[in-house]
Write a protein that holds these residues in place. Sequence first.
Motif, PDB file in Angstrom:
ATOM      1  N   LEU A 118       0.833  -1.197   0.000  1.00 17.03           N
ATOM      2  CA  LEU A 118       0.000   0.000   0.000  1.00 17.03           C
ATOM      3  C   LEU A 118       0.875   1.256   0.000  1.00 17.03           C
ATOM      4  O   LEU A 118       0.619   2.221  -0.739  1.00 17.03           O
ATOM      5  CB  LEU A 118      -0.921  -0.011   1.221  1.00 17.03           C
ATOM      6  N   VAL A 119       1.942   1.237   0.818  1.00 16.60           N
ATOM      7  CA  VAL A 119       2.833   2.395   0.928  1.00 16.60           C
ATOM      8  C   VAL A 119       3.507   2.695  -0.405  1.00 16.60           C
ATOM      9  O   VAL A 119       3.527   3.835  -0.868  1.00 16.60           O
ATOM     10  CB  VAL A 119       3.893   2.158   2.025  1.00 16.60           C
ATOM     11  N   THR A 120       4.080   1.665  -1.025  1.00 15.74           N
ATOM     12  CA  THR A 120       4.782   1.888  -2.294  1.00 15.74           C
ATOM     13  C   THR A 120       3.823   2.305  -3.407  1.00 15.74           C
ATOM     14  O   THR A 120       4.191   3.089  -4.288  1.00 15.74           O
ATOM     15  CB  THR A 120       5.550   0.622  -2.706  1.00 15.74           C
ATOM     16  N   GLN A 121       2.593   1.790  -3.370  1.00 20.70           N
ATOM     17  CA  GLN A 121       1.617   2.192  -4.377  1.00 20.70           C
ATOM     18  C   GLN A 121       1.256   3.667  -4.226  1.00 20.70           C
ATOM     19  O   GLN A 121       1.200   4.416  -5.217  1.00 20.70           O
ATOM     20  CB  GLN A 121       0.346   1.353  -4.266  1.00 20.70           C
ATOM     21  N   ILE A 122       1.042   4.101  -2.988  1.00 16.98           N
ATOM     22  CA  ILE A 122       0.683   5.502  -2.738  1.00 16.98           C
ATOM     23  C   ILE A 122       1.827   6.429  -3.144  1.00 16.98           C
ATOM     24  O   ILE A 122       1.629   7.439  -3.825  1.00 16.98           O
ATOM     25  CB  ILE A 122       0.325   5.706  -1.249  1.00 16.98           C
ATOM     26  N   ILE A 123       3.054   6.066  -2.745  1.00 13.92           N
ATOM     27  CA  ILE A 123       4.204   6.921  -3.053  1.00 13.92           C
ATOM     28  C   ILE A 123       4.494   6.921  -4.550  1.00 13.92           C
ATOM     29  O   ILE A 123       4.750   7.969  -5.150  1.00 13.92           O
ATOM     30  CB  ILE A 123       5.444   6.462  -2.263  1.00 13.92           C
ATOM     31  N   GLY A 124       4.459   5.747  -5.166  1.00 13.40           N
ATOM     32  CA  GLY A 124       4.724   5.666  -6.603  1.00 13.40           C
ATOM     33  C   GLY A 124       3.730   6.481  -7.410  1.00 13.40           C
ATOM     34  O   GLY A 124       4.109   7.199  -8.344  1.00 13.40           O
ATOM     35  N   THR A 125       2.451   6.386  -7.052  1.00 11.78           N
ATOM     36  CA  THR A 125       1.418   7.148  -7.750  1.00 11.78           C
ATOM     37  C   THR A 125       1.636   8.642  -7.577  1.00 11.78           C
ATOM     38  O   THR A 125       1.527   9.419  -8.531  1.00 11.78           O
ATOM     39  CB  THR A 125       0.025   6.761  -7.231  1.00 11.78           C
ATOM     40  N   ALA A 126       1.969   9.063  -6.350  1.00 10.62           N
ATOM     41  CA  ALA A 126       2.206  10.483  -6.074  1.00 10.62           C
ATOM     42  C   ALA A 126       3.407  11.002  -6.855  1.00 10.62           C
ATOM     43  O   ALA A 126       3.386  12.123  -7.389  1.00 10.62           O
ATOM     44  CB  ALA A 126       2.418  10.703  -4.577  1.00 10.62           C
ATOM     45  N   LEU A 127       4.459  10.200  -6.945  1.00  9.24           N
ATOM     46  CA  LEU A 127       5.650  10.622  -7.686  1.00  9.24           C
ATOM     47  C   LEU A 127       5.341  10.803  -9.173  1.00  9.24           C
ATOM     48  O   LEU A 127       5.775  11.778  -9.794  1.00  9.24           O
ATOM     49  CB  LEU A 127       6.776   9.601  -7.500  1.00  9.24           C
ATOM     50  N   VAL A 128       4.591   9.860  -9.737  1.00  9.23           N
ATOM     51  CA  VAL A 128       4.242   9.955 -11.155  1.00  9.23           C
ATOM     52  C   VAL A 128       3.360  11.177 -11.410  1.00  9.23           C
ATOM     53  O   VAL A 128       3.573  11.944 -12.369  1.00  9.23           O
ATOM     54  CB  VAL A 128       3.538   8.672 -11.626  1.00  9.23           C
ATOM     55  N   GLN A 129       2.354  11.380 -10.565  1.00  9.69           N
ATOM     56  CA  GLN A 129       1.462  12.521 -10.729  1.00  9.69           C
ATOM     57  C   GLN A 129       2.215  13.839 -10.570  1.00  9.69           C
ATOM     58  O   GLN A 129       2.008  14.785 -11.339  1.00  9.69           O
ATOM     59  CB  GLN A 129       0.316  12.440  -9.720  1.00  9.69           C
ATOM     60  N   HIS A 130       3.086  13.878  -9.567  1.00  7.72           N
ATOM     61  CA  HIS A 130       3.848  15.101  -9.321  1.00  7.72           C
ATOM     62  C   HIS A 130       4.784  15.394 -10.487  1.00  7.72           C
ATOM     63  O   HIS A 130       4.909  16.542 -10.922  1.00  7.72           O
ATOM     64  CB  HIS A 130       4.648  14.963  -8.024  1.00  7.72           C
ATOM     65  N   CYS A 131       5.432  14.361 -11.000  1.00  6.53           N
ATOM     66  CA  CYS A 131       6.343  14.526 -12.130  1.00  6.53           C
ATOM     67  C   CYS A 131       5.586  15.046 -13.352  1.00  6.53           C
ATOM     68  O   CYS A 131       6.065  15.945 -14.061  1.00  6.53           O
ATOM     69  CB  CYS A 131       7.019  13.197 -12.449  1.00  6.53           C
ATOM     70  N   SER A 132       4.400  14.513 -13.597  1.00  9.87           N
ATOM     71  CA  SER A 132       3.589  14.954 -14.726  1.00  9.87           C
ATOM     72  C   SER A 132       3.165  16.410 -14.560  1.00  9.87           C
ATOM     73  O   SER A 132       3.208  17.201 -15.515  1.00  9.87           O
ATOM     74  CB  SER A 132       2.352  14.063 -14.861  1.00  9.87           C
ATOM     75  N   MET A 133       2.785  16.779 -13.342  1.00  6.27           N
ATOM     76  CA  MET A 133       2.374  18.146 -13.060  1.00  6.27           C
ATOM     77  C   MET A 133       3.524  19.116 -13.294  1.00  6.27           C
ATOM     78  O   MET A 133       3.376  20.146 -13.958  1.00  6.27           O
ATOM     79  CB  MET A 133       1.889  18.252 -11.612  1.00  6.27           C
ATOM     80  N   ARG A 134       4.714  18.791 -12.783  1.00  7.84           N
ATOM     81  CA  ARG A 134       5.854  19.685 -12.929  1.00  7.84           C
ATOM     82  C   ARG A 134       6.288  19.804 -14.393  1.00  7.84           C
ATOM     83  O   ARG A 134       6.706  20.862 -14.847  1.00  7.84           O
ATOM     84  CB  ARG A 134       7.022  19.204 -12.069  1.00  7.84           C
ATOM     85  N   ARG A 135       6.174  18.688 -15.123  1.00  7.79           N
ATOM     86  CA  ARG A 135       6.532  18.730 -16.540  1.00  7.79           C
ATOM     87  C   ARG A 135       5.594  19.687 -17.283  1.00  7.79           C
ATOM     88  O   ARG A 135       6.036  20.476 -18.128  1.00  7.79           O
ATOM     89  CB  ARG A 135       6.454  17.326 -17.145  1.00  7.79           C
TER      90      ARG A 135
END
Length: 413
Positions: A118-135
């Motif tokens: 659950l932890v890795t899924q939450i963090i991985g999803t947040a990282l991908v979303q954040h990366c997309s937003m910053r791009r």
Amino acid sequence: MSLTVLNVLELEGLEPMSLRAGLPNVHKSVRWYYVAENEGIAEWIMGGELVFVTGINHPRDESNLLRLLHEGHEKGIAGMVILTGNDFIKIIPASVISLADTLGIPLVEQPYSLKMVLVTQIIGTALVQHCSMRRSQRDILTQMLTGEYPSLDIARQRAEHLQLVLQAPYRIIAMRLAHIQVLFDTLSPDQAETTLQKASLHVRDFLKQSLIYRKEKMPLIELGELFILLLEDRSEGLQQQKQFLHHLQQSAMAEFSPLILRGGMSSPVHSLTQLSQGLMEARRALDIAQAMPAQSGLCDYAEIGVLKLLSAIHDQNLIFQFMKDIIGVLHEPYRKYPFQLIETLEAVLQENGNLIKAAEHLGIHRNTLYQRVQRIEQQTGQSLNDAQFRLNASIALLIFRRWSHHMPVWMSF
């Protein structure tokens, strides 16, 4: 900016995780997560990871946890998460917490009851979303900085959707590595290229991290060899902002001599539509900063005076020719001190024509100064009492001090 350790702790569903050490560095950027499965982690990480230590696949006693912290510090991890419970790592030893504080590594405790999947899924999803937003943010900011946006209305809508708020004034900072030629003159081509690439990567990461610590809202923008920062014009004042940039320049390049980091600062910009004008100002200030080797390396566009006009002239040969026409005859290559008359003229103008103060400034007798002034007037055919000549000479001296080392050979004295 990038997703930080603090951002991870604030993610919904990760409330049971708690920070145990390294509070001052919770704004470290998290590049990705890594679950440690071997005795050591040094050869498995690259830096910027949030390292999870479970104790499931390898025993984790106190000495091993201390080792992992040292290895993580050397590699530059973002933080370390230790899972605790009855089966494997029961508690985090006090020595481990103390070392994490000493090394400045955010140390997080996670109970085994909070499932890793659950932890890795939450963090991985947040990282991908954040990366997309910053791009996307960098994309729209780049369009506005360069003036290459298809529609102003669409650009504004995208900026609002991407949470880019420019209500407060910002200053645009354009930075570039300088002294690259010195690097290639002193090292082999392969060594110079490798050093340059390492320095560029280091500067990029350093600037991103600095913006995170400063809690700036805008991401770092890269345009070719330029690093573009948008700093909020805060109540702390312009002087404090410049001090931050000076410190940033010195710290970023401490390991990469002879390379240095030059910077140009724009006037405040208040809206998206002013970004392109702000970048133009920052780039002109940067060009002037690079032409002033004796300066600190940061030039404020608002303070460059007549250089605003000179920097807008694309054909710099015109600038050099003007300088040569006005003061070129004062260069005396056959004398022991060939620039003596130029320096004398500069001192007289700096003292507003007061020859007594000018003599004191130069450390010479006033009669010696009078003789030099006569030679200046004879060789130029102009009088220092002529206001137009004083104006022309002041501009020519400004060019001489700021750009003389950039003159083409045929224009040099």
